[in-house]
Scaffold this active site. Structure first.
Site, PDB file in Angstrom:
ATOM      1  N   GLU A  59       1.073  -1.107  -0.073  1.00 47.00           N
ATOM      2  CA  GLU A  59      -0.003  -0.044   0.000  1.00 47.00           C
ATOM      3  C   GLU A  59       1.078   1.138   0.069  1.00 47.00           C
ATOM      4  O   GLU A  59       1.859   1.395   0.655  1.00 47.00           O
ATOM      5  CB  GLU A  59      -0.867   0.051   1.367  1.00 47.00           C
ATOM      6  CG  GLU A  59      -1.668   1.161   1.358  1.00 47.00           C
ATOM      7  CD  GLU A  59      -2.766   1.574   0.020  1.00 47.00           C
ATOM      8  OE1 GLU A  59      -2.522   2.746  -0.190  1.00 47.00           O
ATOM      9  OE2 GLU A  59      -3.214   0.607  -0.039  1.00 47.00           O
ATOM     10  N   ASP A  86       5.146   2.335  -3.931  1.00 45.45           N
ATOM     11  CA  ASP A  86       4.475   2.259  -5.316  1.00 45.45           C
ATOM     12  C   ASP A  86       4.569   0.883  -5.867  1.00 45.45           C
ATOM     13  O   ASP A  86       5.681   0.259  -5.822  1.00 45.45           O
ATOM     14  CB  ASP A  86       4.880   3.221  -6.363  1.00 45.45           C
ATOM     15  CG  ASP A  86       4.457   4.618  -5.808  1.00 45.45           C
ATOM     16  OD1 ASP A  86       2.957   4.628  -5.594  1.00 45.45           O
ATOM     17  OD2 ASP A  86       5.131   5.530  -5.982  1.00 45.45           O
ATOM     18  N   ASP A 107      -8.031   1.415  -8.605  1.00 45.54           N
ATOM     19  CA  ASP A 107      -8.786   2.497  -9.460  1.00 45.54           C
ATOM     20  C   ASP A 107      -8.897   2.196 -10.787  1.00 45.54           C
ATOM     21  O   ASP A 107      -7.775   1.698 -11.622  1.00 45.54           O
ATOM     22  CB  ASP A 107      -7.700   3.736  -9.208  1.00 45.54           C
ATOM     23  CG  ASP A 107      -8.115   5.036  -9.567  1.00 45.54           C
ATOM     24  OD1 ASP A 107      -8.886   4.888 -10.435  1.00 45.54           O
ATOM     25  OD2 ASP A 107      -7.698   5.884  -8.770  1.00 45.54           O
ATOM     26  N   LYS A 111     -10.498   7.400 -17.948  1.00 43.33           N
ATOM     27  CA  LYS A 111      -9.940   8.354 -18.918  1.00 43.33           C
ATOM     28  C   LYS A 111      -9.106   7.398 -19.865  1.00 43.33           C
ATOM     29  O   LYS A 111      -7.910   7.028 -19.217  1.00 43.33           O
ATOM     30  CB  LYS A 111      -9.495   9.302 -18.540  1.00 43.33           C
ATOM     31  CG  LYS A 111     -10.704  10.160 -18.071  1.00 43.33           C
ATOM     32  CD  LYS A 111      -9.953  11.919 -17.282  1.00 43.33           C
ATOM     33  CE  LYS A 111     -11.145  12.729 -16.983  1.00 43.33           C
ATOM     34  NZ  LYS A 111     -10.611  14.099 -16.546  1.00 43.33           N
ATOM     35  N   TYR A 183     -14.634  -2.074   0.034  1.00 45.15           N
ATOM     36  CA  TYR A 183     -15.299  -1.638  -1.165  1.00 45.15           C
ATOM     37  C   TYR A 183     -16.251  -2.653  -1.305  1.00 45.15           C
ATOM     38  O   TYR A 183     -17.499  -2.103  -1.681  1.00 45.15           O
ATOM     39  CB  TYR A 183     -14.400  -1.373  -2.054  1.00 45.15           C
ATOM     40  CG  TYR A 183     -13.752  -0.086  -2.337  1.00 45.15           C
ATOM     41  CD1 TYR A 183     -14.488   1.192  -2.605  1.00 45.15           C
ATOM     42  CD2 TYR A 183     -12.177   0.363  -1.982  1.00 45.15           C
ATOM     43  CE1 TYR A 183     -13.820   2.419  -2.738  1.00 45.15           C
ATOM     44  CE2 TYR A 183     -11.828   1.479  -1.948  1.00 45.15           C
ATOM     45  CZ  TYR A 183     -12.587   2.709  -2.329  1.00 45.15           C
ATOM     46  OH  TYR A 183     -12.120   3.833  -2.538  1.00 45.15           O
ATOM     47  N   GLU A 184     -16.035  -3.740  -1.374  1.00 53.70           N
ATOM     48  CA  GLU A 184     -16.795  -4.744  -1.837  1.00 53.70           C
ATOM     49  C   GLU A 184     -18.280  -4.870  -0.754  1.00 53.70           C
ATOM     50  O   GLU A 184     -19.217  -5.019  -1.316  1.00 53.70           O
ATOM     51  CB  GLU A 184     -16.050  -6.305  -1.646  1.00 53.70           C
ATOM     52  CG  GLU A 184     -16.895  -7.291  -2.336  1.00 53.70           C
ATOM     53  CD  GLU A 184     -15.921  -8.583  -2.212  1.00 53.70           C
ATOM     54  OE1 GLU A 184     -16.478  -9.833  -2.459  1.00 53.70           O
ATOM     55  OE2 GLU A 184     -14.735  -8.513  -1.855  1.00 53.70           O
TER      56      GLU A 184
END
Length: 201
Positions: A59, A86, A107, A111, A183-184
């Protein structure tokens, strides 16, 4: 949603033994990695359920990583470690190959000009190939349908094998061993089905 930095909380990352700070770090082949692990809800549940299995979280956000470490300590987990980094730097800081890589609710970068940032873009797939064992598997979960279809196409174009896919994880056989991320839990409670795939090189 952006998380407000908490520098006091982040101090835990400098002293907690679960945080890996000396590199290169040698992984055991059976280690399960979650890339972009957030607050560690899913991986901590897996670690609690499988105490003989090794887990590693990656993370980059220090405040979020600090919250994950707090959770691991609250659960008294000893079979899990965390690296603050990263993803692009992974091959520089870890050694050996692993059998499982999790990509959970990455994420989607919708775009077109941000395609290269998607964690299933070809440059990331090439990175994963370097530390995933020949028999290893990438597992992906997402609520974003477009990102899911993009990932399937990107992996196929890269020459990967799609071993399993479903647009409704929670009503599939794979849900038997599933542990949910934050999130799930959020999106499934709102009625959104969760996409899931397994792929190998």
């Amino acid at each position: 949603m952006r998380v407000r930095r908490d520098k006091n909380l982040e101090k835990i990352l400098d002293v907690d033994p679960l945080v890996i700070s000396k590199f290169p770090f040698k992984l055991k082949q059976d280690t399960i990695i979650e890339l972009g692990s957030g607050k560690g809800t899913m991986i901590s549940a897996l670690a609690l359920k499988n105490p003989s299995q090794n887990y590693l979280c990656v993370e980059r956000d220090r405040t979020i990583a600090s919250k994950a470490i707090e959770k691991f300590n609250d659960l008294n987990l000893k079979n899990i470690n965390l690296i603050v980094s990263d993803i692009q730097h992974l091959t520089e800081i870890i050694e050996n190959k692993v059998n499982t890589i999790w990509l959970t609710f990455s994420d989607p970068w919708p775009k077109n000009r941000h395609e290269h940032r998607r964690l299933t873009y070809k440059t990331f797939l090439d990175l994963y190939k370097k530390f995933l064992s020949p028999q290893g598997v990438i597992k992906l979960k997402t609520d974003n349908d477009k990102f899911f279809h993009y990932s399937l196409e990107s992996m196929s174009e890269f020459g990967m094998k799609i071993l399993y896919q479903t647009n409704d994880l929670h009503n599939s056989i794979k849900n038997l061993d599933n542990e949910m991320t934050d999130y799930e839990k959020k999106w499934s409670s709102l009625g959104k089905s969760i996409n899931y795939l397994e792929a190998s090189f």
